[in-house]
Write a protein that holds these residues in place. Structure first.
Motif, PDB file in Angstrom:
ATOM      1  N   ASP A 175       3.722   3.631   0.399  1.00  0.00           N
ATOM      2  CA  ASP A 175       4.838   3.484  -0.661  1.00  0.00           C
ATOM      3  C   ASP A 175       4.536   2.230   0.728  1.00  0.00           C
ATOM      4  OD1 ASP A 175       4.354   5.007  -2.618  1.00  0.00           O
ATOM      5  OD2 ASP A 175       6.220   5.115  -2.793  1.00  0.00           O
ATOM      6  N   ASN A 176       3.825   0.436  -0.357  1.00  0.00           N
ATOM      7  CA  ASN A 176       4.940  -0.219  -0.051  1.00  0.00           C
ATOM      8  C   ASN A 176       4.338  -2.317  -0.309  1.00  0.00           C
ATOM      9  OD1 ASN A 176       1.819  -1.457  -0.144  1.00  0.00           O
ATOM     10  ND2 ASN A 176       1.211   0.158   0.095  1.00  0.00           N
ATOM     11  N   ILE A 177       5.188  -2.936  -0.093  1.00  0.00           N
ATOM     12  CA  ILE A 177       4.957  -4.017  -0.709  1.00  0.00           C
ATOM     13  C   ILE A 177       4.303  -5.352  -0.300  1.00  0.00           C
ATOM     14  CG2 ILE A 177       7.791  -4.751  -0.554  1.00  0.00           C
ATOM     15  CD1 ILE A 177       7.941  -6.373  -1.984  1.00  0.00           C
ATOM     16  N   ILE A 178       3.778  -5.371  -0.183  1.00  0.00           N
ATOM     17  CA  ILE A 178       2.890  -6.311   0.662  1.00  0.00           C
ATOM     18  C   ILE A 178       3.782  -8.248  -0.041  1.00  0.00           C
ATOM     19  CG2 ILE A 178       0.696  -7.871   1.246  1.00  0.00           C
ATOM     20  CD1 ILE A 178      -0.998  -5.354   0.656  1.00  0.00           C
ATOM     21  N   THR A 179       4.120  -8.543   1.363  1.00  0.00           N
ATOM     22  CA  THR A 179       5.460  -9.796   0.297  1.00  0.00           C
ATOM     23  C   THR A 179       3.807 -10.742   0.162  1.00  0.00           C
ATOM     24  OG1 THR A 179       6.169 -10.438   2.509  1.00  0.00           O
ATOM     25  CG2 THR A 179       7.194  -8.929   1.194  1.00  0.00           C
ATOM     26  N   GLY A 180       4.710 -11.823  -0.660  1.00  0.00           N
ATOM     27  CA  GLY A 180       3.355 -13.175  -0.975  1.00  0.00           C
ATOM     28  C   GLY A 180       3.738 -14.305  -0.273  1.00  0.00           C
ATOM     29  N   GLY A 181       4.901 -14.399   0.094  1.00  0.00           N
ATOM     30  CA  GLY A 181       4.903 -16.160   1.394  1.00  0.00           C
ATOM     31  C   GLY A 181       3.315 -16.713   1.664  1.00  0.00           C
ATOM     32  N   HIS A 182       2.588 -16.169   2.343  1.00  0.00           N
ATOM     33  CA  HIS A 182       1.383 -16.665   2.172  1.00  0.00           C
ATOM     34  C   HIS A 182       0.793 -16.306   1.529  1.00  0.00           C
ATOM     35  CE1 HIS A 182       3.480 -16.208   6.021  1.00  0.00           C
ATOM     36  NE2 HIS A 182       2.657 -17.507   5.959  1.00  0.00           N
ATOM     37  N   LEU A 183       0.403 -15.811   0.046  1.00  0.00           N
ATOM     38  CA  LEU A 183      -0.555 -16.014  -0.565  1.00  0.00           C
ATOM     39  C   LEU A 183       0.355 -16.322  -2.755  1.00  0.00           C
ATOM     40  CD1 LEU A 183      -3.036 -14.012  -1.214  1.00  0.00           C
ATOM     41  CD2 LEU A 183      -1.716 -12.025  -1.981  1.00  0.00           C
ATOM     42  N   ASP A 184       1.219 -17.556  -2.356  1.00  0.00           N
ATOM     43  CA  ASP A 184       1.589 -18.446  -3.147  1.00  0.00           C
ATOM     44  C   ASP A 184       1.690 -17.589  -3.912  1.00  0.00           C
ATOM     45  OD1 ASP A 184       0.906 -20.491  -5.196  1.00  0.00           O
ATOM     46  OD2 ASP A 184      -0.555 -18.875  -6.461  1.00  0.00           O
ATOM     47  N   GLY A 185       3.159 -17.052  -3.044  1.00  0.00           N
ATOM     48  CA  GLY A 185       3.987 -16.048  -3.780  1.00  0.00           C
ATOM     49  C   GLY A 185       4.524 -14.634  -4.674  1.00  0.00           C
ATOM     50  N   ILE A 186       2.381 -14.830  -4.476  1.00  0.00           N
ATOM     51  CA  ILE A 186       2.351 -12.607  -5.187  1.00  0.00           C
ATOM     52  C   ILE A 186       2.325 -11.948  -3.948  1.00  0.00           C
ATOM     53  CG2 ILE A 186       0.323 -11.827  -5.586  1.00  0.00           C
ATOM     54  CD1 ILE A 186      -0.825 -14.015  -6.366  1.00  0.00           C
ATOM     55  N   ASN A 187       3.775 -10.851  -5.207  1.00  0.00           N
ATOM     56  CA  ASN A 187       4.465 -10.468  -4.152  1.00  0.00           C
ATOM     57  C   ASN A 187       3.473  -9.412  -4.554  1.00  0.00           C
ATOM     58  OD1 ASN A 187       6.622 -10.943  -2.254  1.00  0.00           O
ATOM     59  ND2 ASN A 187       6.764 -11.757  -4.181  1.00  0.00           N
ATOM     60  N   THR A 188       2.860  -8.276  -3.679  1.00  0.00           N
ATOM     61  CA  THR A 188       2.358  -6.901  -4.637  1.00  0.00           C
ATOM     62  C   THR A 188       3.002  -5.176  -4.557  1.00  0.00           C
ATOM     63  OG1 THR A 188      -0.068  -7.806  -4.000  1.00  0.00           O
ATOM     64  CG2 THR A 188      -0.134  -5.392  -4.623  1.00  0.00           C
ATOM     65  N   LEU A 189       3.149  -4.618  -5.073  1.00  0.00           N
ATOM     66  CA  LEU A 189       4.452  -3.461  -4.684  1.00  0.00           C
ATOM     67  C   LEU A 189       3.045  -2.182  -5.624  1.00  0.00           C
ATOM     68  CD1 LEU A 189       6.370  -5.708  -5.729  1.00  0.00           C
ATOM     69  CD2 LEU A 189       7.561  -3.443  -6.028  1.00  0.00           C
ATOM     70  N   ASN A 190       3.542  -1.324  -4.244  1.00  0.00           N
ATOM     71  CA  ASN A 190       2.368   0.006  -4.718  1.00  0.00           C
ATOM     72  C   ASN A 190       3.417   1.096  -4.175  1.00  0.00           C
ATOM     73  OD1 ASN A 190       0.640   2.092  -4.739  1.00  0.00           O
ATOM     74  ND2 ASN A 190      -1.523   1.353  -4.295  1.00  0.00           N
ATOM     75  N   ILE A 191       4.130   1.913  -5.801  1.00  0.00           N
ATOM     76  CA  ILE A 191       5.249   2.453  -5.502  1.00  0.00           C
ATOM     77  C   ILE A 191       4.442   3.621  -5.942  1.00  0.00           C
ATOM     78  CG2 ILE A 191       7.322   3.515  -5.914  1.00  0.00           C
ATOM     79  CD1 ILE A 191       6.921   0.911  -3.757  1.00  0.00           C
ATOM     80  N   GLY A 192       4.177   4.966  -5.327  1.00  0.00           N
ATOM     81  CA  GLY A 192       3.486   6.125  -5.808  1.00  0.00           C
ATOM     82  C   GLY A 192       1.946   5.964  -6.816  1.00  0.00           C
ATOM     83  N   GLY A 193       1.433   4.736  -6.020  1.00  0.00           N
ATOM     84  CA  GLY A 193       0.151   4.882  -6.556  1.00  0.00           C
ATOM     85  C   GLY A 193      -0.143   3.994  -7.049  1.00  0.00           C
ATOM     86  N   GLU A 194       1.453   3.451  -8.171  1.00  0.00           N
ATOM     87  CA  GLU A 194       1.446   1.863  -9.451  1.00  0.00           C
ATOM     88  C   GLU A 194       1.322   0.777  -9.052  1.00  0.00           C
ATOM     89  OE1 GLU A 194       4.536   0.695 -12.835  1.00  0.00           O
ATOM     90  OE2 GLU A 194       4.505   3.440 -11.970  1.00  0.00           O
ATOM     91  N   ILE A 195       1.108  -0.005  -9.505  1.00  0.00           N
ATOM     92  CA  ILE A 195       0.655  -1.471  -9.138  1.00  0.00           C
ATOM     93  C   ILE A 195       1.800  -1.923  -9.700  1.00  0.00           C
ATOM     94  CG2 ILE A 195      -0.666  -3.335  -8.333  1.00  0.00           C
ATOM     95  CD1 ILE A 195      -0.663  -0.997  -6.496  1.00  0.00           C
ATOM     96  N   THR A 196       2.239  -3.257  -9.317  1.00  0.00           N
ATOM     97  CA  THR A 196       3.203  -3.867 -10.040  1.00  0.00           C
ATOM     98  C   THR A 196       2.794  -5.360  -9.396  1.00  0.00           C
ATOM     99  OG1 THR A 196       5.075  -2.248 -10.703  1.00  0.00           O
ATOM    100  CG2 THR A 196       5.391  -4.794 -10.989  1.00  0.00           C
ATOM    101  N   ILE A 197       3.003  -6.346 -10.037  1.00  0.00           N
ATOM    102  CA  ILE A 197       2.686  -7.723  -8.921  1.00  0.00           C
ATOM    103  C   ILE A 197       4.133  -8.733  -9.572  1.00  0.00           C
ATOM    104  CG2 ILE A 197       1.767  -9.852  -9.414  1.00  0.00           C
ATOM    105  CD1 ILE A 197       0.253  -7.489  -7.578  1.00  0.00           C
TER     106      ILE A 197
END
Length: 244
Positions: free
Chosen positions: A163-185
């Motif tokens: 499981d992961n979060i790709i932080t959005g500081g270098h992507l226009d503030g878009i934080n991408t969460l992938n928890i148990g295969g469920e994507i949350t922005i």
């Protein structure tokens, strides 16, 4: 509630073990700190790294675990594949729930680790982790994918081995969460500031603290994103102690 950071030392106090301990205290948990390396750096310039031996890192971990019952930990700067293998072994040995901040480069621009760190993390550490918190550059190294858009971040998140979060500081503030295969922005407005040193350390250690306070993983991540955002906006994470 006792938690642990396994990371390097930043003598300026903005990142690494010192920053993690401040965050633990601010959120209301007791933190232990295992030192993997010394660095000479400040928020604006990186000078050098001096790693601690694997044997002494192991002894530090064993000493803490001999006295405390710890469930949640975070890892930061681990410097070498050998240290990554050691920490992975200790996570299994003590059945620890690990949040991995895959630190590779200092905010101030210095290369903090040896080569093949991403490969070692993918092979040994991430399969043992409950979450990893890469920024865009780190996610690119972990996946060998280029990330310039939200969709590319989503695809990269599916390639990461936990499981992961790709932080959005270098992507226009878009934080991408992938928890148990469920994507949350979770989109956050970017703040123009020089107060970014150690934000990745603070995020991962905040997640550990909120988990230790019986929040679920997704809630812990969302609360931690808000915590770090407020720290950036205020210019001082210490000011949050009175608020949280």
């Amino acid at each position: 509630m006792i938690v642990m950071s396994i990371a390097g030392v930043d003598p300026s106090g903005g990142a690494g073990v010192y920053a993690d301990l401040k965050t633990f205290q601010a959120i209301g948990v007791y933190g232990c700190g295992i030192v993997t390396a010394l660095t000479a750096q400040n928020p604006y310039k990186f000078f050098s790294t001096l790693p601690v031996s694997e044997e002494y890192i192991a002894e530090q971990i064993d000493a803490v675990m001999d006295s405390y019952e710890i469930e949640f930990i975070k890892t930061g700067m681990l410097y070498s594949p050998e240290i990554i293998k050691l920490v992975s072994k200790k996570i299994r040995e003590y059945d620890l729930k690990a949040i991995v901040d895959p630190v590779m480069v200092a905010t101030s621009g210095g290369d903090l680790t040896k080569e093949d760190i991403a490969k070692a993390m993918n092979r040994y550490l991430l399969p043992q982790a409950i979450l990893t918190t890469p920024n865009v550059s780190e996610a690119e190294k972990l996946t060998n994918l280029r990330i310039t858009t939200e969709n590319e971040a989503i695809e990269a998140s599916k390639k990461i081995k936990c499981d992961n979060i790709i932080t959005g500081g270098h992507l226009d503030g878009i934080n991408t969460l992938n928890i148990g295969g469920e994507i949350t922005i979770k989109k956050q407005d970017l703040i123009e500031t020089d107060n970014l040193h150690g934000t990745g350390c603070n995020l991962s250690s905040a997640i550990v603290a909120y988990l230790a306070k019986n929040n679920d993983l997704k809630t812990s991540i969302l609360k931690s994103l808000d915590y770090v955002y407020e720290g950036i906006k205020n210019g001082n994470y210490g000011t949050l102690i009175a608020k949280l």
